[in-house]
Design a protein around this motif. Structure first.
Motif, short mmCIF file in Angstrom:
data_model
loop_
_atom_site.label_atom_id
_atom_site.label_comp_id
_atom_site.label_asym_id
_atom_site.label_seq_id
_atom_site.Cartn_x
_atom_site.Cartn_y
_atom_site.Cartn_z
N TYR A 75 0.82 -1.21 0.00
CA TYR A 75 0.00 0.00 0.00
C TYR A 75 0.86 1.26 0.00
CZ TYR A 75 -4.19 -2.80 1.09
OH TYR A 75 -5.24 -3.70 1.06
N ALA A 76 1.95 1.24 0.76
CA ALA A 76 2.82 2.42 0.83
C ALA A 76 3.39 2.79 -0.53
CB ALA A 76 3.95 2.19 1.84
N LEU A 77 3.74 1.78 -1.32
CA LEU A 77 4.29 2.05 -2.65
C LEU A 77 3.25 2.68 -3.58
CD1 LEU A 77 6.48 -1.12 -3.27
CD2 LEU A 77 7.25 1.21 -2.76
N THR A 78 1.98 2.46 -3.31
CA THR A 78 0.91 3.09 -4.09
C THR A 78 0.55 4.45 -3.52
OG1 THR A 78 0.02 0.97 -4.80
CG2 THR A 78 -1.49 2.84 -4.85
N ILE A 79 0.49 4.55 -2.21
CA ILE A 79 0.05 5.79 -1.57
C ILE A 79 1.02 6.94 -1.83
CG2 ILE A 79 -0.31 6.90 0.67
CD1 ILE A 79 -1.57 4.23 1.59
N ALA A 80 2.32 6.67 -1.79
CA ALA A 80 3.30 7.74 -1.92
C ALA A 80 3.12 8.56 -3.20
CB ALA A 80 4.72 7.18 -1.81
N PRO A 81 3.08 7.95 -4.39
CA PRO A 81 2.91 8.77 -5.59
C PRO A 81 1.52 9.41 -5.69
CG PRO A 81 3.06 6.44 -6.19
CD PRO A 81 3.35 6.56 -4.73
N VAL A 82 0.51 8.78 -5.12
CA VAL A 82 -0.84 9.35 -5.14
C VAL A 82 -0.89 10.59 -4.25
CG1 VAL A 82 -3.26 8.88 -4.56
CG2 VAL A 82 -1.92 7.16 -5.76
N LEU A 83 -0.22 10.55 -3.12
CA LEU A 83 -0.12 11.74 -2.27
C LEU A 83 0.64 12.86 -2.98
CD1 LEU A 83 0.62 10.17 1.24
CD2 LEU A 83 -1.48 11.35 0.53
N ARG A 84 1.73 12.48 -3.67
CA ARG A 84 2.48 13.49 -4.44
C ARG A 84 1.64 14.11 -5.55
NH1 ARG A 84 6.75 9.79 -3.69
NH2 ARG A 84 6.44 8.91 -5.77
N ALA A 85 0.65 13.36 -6.04
CA ALA A 85 -0.24 13.88 -7.08
C ALA A 85 -1.27 14.84 -6.50
CB ALA A 85 -0.94 12.73 -7.80
N GLY A 86 -1.30 14.98 -5.18
CA GLY A 86 -2.15 15.98 -4.56
C GLY A 86 -3.40 15.47 -3.86
N LEU A 87 -3.60 14.16 -3.81
CA LEU A 87 -4.78 13.62 -3.12
C LEU A 87 -4.58 13.68 -1.61
CD1 LEU A 87 -6.16 12.65 -5.67
CD2 LEU A 87 -6.45 10.45 -4.58
N PRO A 88 -5.63 13.97 -0.86
CA PRO A 88 -5.52 13.89 0.60
C PRO A 88 -5.34 12.44 1.04
CG PRO A 88 -7.76 14.49 -0.06
CD PRO A 88 -6.93 14.42 -1.31
N LEU A 89 -4.86 12.25 2.25
CA LEU A 89 -4.52 10.92 2.75
C LEU A 89 -5.70 9.95 2.66
CD1 LEU A 89 -2.51 8.96 4.01
CD2 LEU A 89 -3.18 9.84 6.25
N GLY A 90 -6.88 10.37 3.07
CA GLY A 90 -8.04 9.47 3.04
C GLY A 90 -8.34 8.97 1.65
N ALA A 91 -8.31 9.87 0.66
CA ALA A 91 -8.56 9.47 -0.73
C ALA A 91 -7.42 8.59 -1.24
CB ALA A 91 -8.72 10.71 -1.62
N ALA A 92 -6.18 8.91 -0.86
CA ALA A 92 -5.03 8.11 -1.28
C ALA A 92 -5.13 6.69 -0.73
CB ALA A 92 -3.73 8.77 -0.83
N LEU A 93 -5.58 6.56 0.51
CA LEU A 93 -5.78 5.22 1.08
C LEU A 93 -6.84 4.46 0.30
CD1 LEU A 93 -5.67 6.04 4.91
CD2 LEU A 93 -4.07 4.58 3.65
N GLY A 94 -7.92 5.12 -0.06
CA GLY A 94 -8.97 4.48 -0.85
C GLY A 94 -8.46 3.99 -2.19
N VAL A 95 -7.64 4.80 -2.85
CA VAL A 95 -7.05 4.41 -4.13
C VAL A 95 -6.14 3.20 -3.94
CG1 VAL A 95 -5.43 5.12 -5.94
CG2 VAL A 95 -7.23 6.69 -5.20
N ALA A 96 -5.30 3.23 -2.91
CA ALA A 96 -4.37 2.12 -2.66
C ALA A 96 -5.13 0.83 -2.36
CB ALA A 96 -3.43 2.45 -1.51
N PHE A 97 -6.16 0.92 -1.54
CA PHE A 97 -6.94 -0.28 -1.22
C PHE A 97 -7.60 -0.83 -2.48
CE2 PHE A 97 -7.66 1.48 3.33
CZ PHE A 97 -6.40 1.03 3.71
N ALA A 98 -8.16 0.05 -3.30
CA ALA A 98 -8.82 -0.39 -4.53
C ALA A 98 -7.82 -0.97 -5.52
CB ALA A 98 -9.58 0.77 -5.17
N ALA A 99 -6.64 -0.37 -5.58
CA ALA A 99 -5.64 -0.78 -6.57
C ALA A 99 -4.94 -2.07 -6.21
CB ALA A 99 -4.61 0.34 -6.74
N ASP A 100 -4.69 -2.29 -4.94
CA ASP A 100 -3.74 -3.34 -4.56
C ASP A 100 -4.28 -4.51 -3.73
OD1 ASP A 100 -1.71 -1.99 -5.86
OD2 ASP A 100 -1.10 -0.89 -4.08
N THR A 101 -5.44 -4.39 -3.14
CA THR A 101 -5.89 -5.41 -2.19
C THR A 101 -5.99 -6.80 -2.82
OG1 THR A 101 -7.03 -3.78 -0.84
CG2 THR A 101 -7.71 -6.08 -0.58
#
Length: 168
Positions: A75-101
């Motif tokens: 999840y961390a490997l997905t969240i880091a670039p998503v956060l850099r793209a400007g998403l807030p943490l909650g949305a970034a977590l949602g993207v990571a969970f959807a992308a990688d689970t």
């Protein structure tokens, strides 16, 4: 089903969804997504198994630790670039969970099952070729099994297709 409409326009996921169903581009994207997953899983697995072996934890405790760390690093490997793209943490977590689970889950089930069935692998210790060889073999098999899973997800706009819009 997670609603990602708040994350912005998803467009056509060029390179993911616009590929012909059997096209090589879709397989390439699936391989790339699986390599991403493999990286997080391998970091977590190696760290968890090494810590468990070094501390003399039971096989069950060692595997639980390795799986937890695989999810954390995946999840961390997905969240880091998503956060850099400007998403807030909650949305970034949602993207990571959807992308990688799903991808991480499949990879973890396969690689841990293999390590468990290789006689003596879990008890071999960190200095043993059996320990490391079985882990490398298990991760390689998990990669091969997970690629078609990721291809199936990406073709349907799920899995790593969800995070694609944040890669620059």
């Amino acid at each position: 089903m997670t609603d990602h409409s708040a994350l912005g326009d998803h467009g056509d996921h060029s390179g993911y969804l616009s590929q012909a169903p059997g096209g090589p581009g879709l397989w390439s994207q699936a391989i790339s997504a699986t390599l991403h997953c493999l990286t997080g899983c391998a970091i977590g697995e190696v760290l968890g198994l090494a810590i468990g072996a070094a501390l003399g934890l039971s096989n069950l405790a060692t595997i639980v630790l390795a799986v937890l760390l695989a999810f954390v690093f995946g999840y961390a490997l997905t969240i880091a670039p998503v956060l850099r793209a400007g998403l807030p943490l909650g949305a970034a977590l949602g993207v990571a969970f959807a992308a990688d689970t799903v991808s991480i889950s499949v990879m973890e089930i396969i690689d841990n099952a293999i390590v468990l069935v290789v006689p003596g692998a879990m008890d071999a210790g960190l200095a043993s070729w059996l320990f490391w060889g079985s882990l490398v073999f298990a991760l390689a098999v998990a990669f091969v099994v997970t690629v078609p899973v990721n291809r199936w997800l990406i073709a349907r706009g799920k899995g790593h297709a969800v995070v694609h819009q944040f890669h620059h």
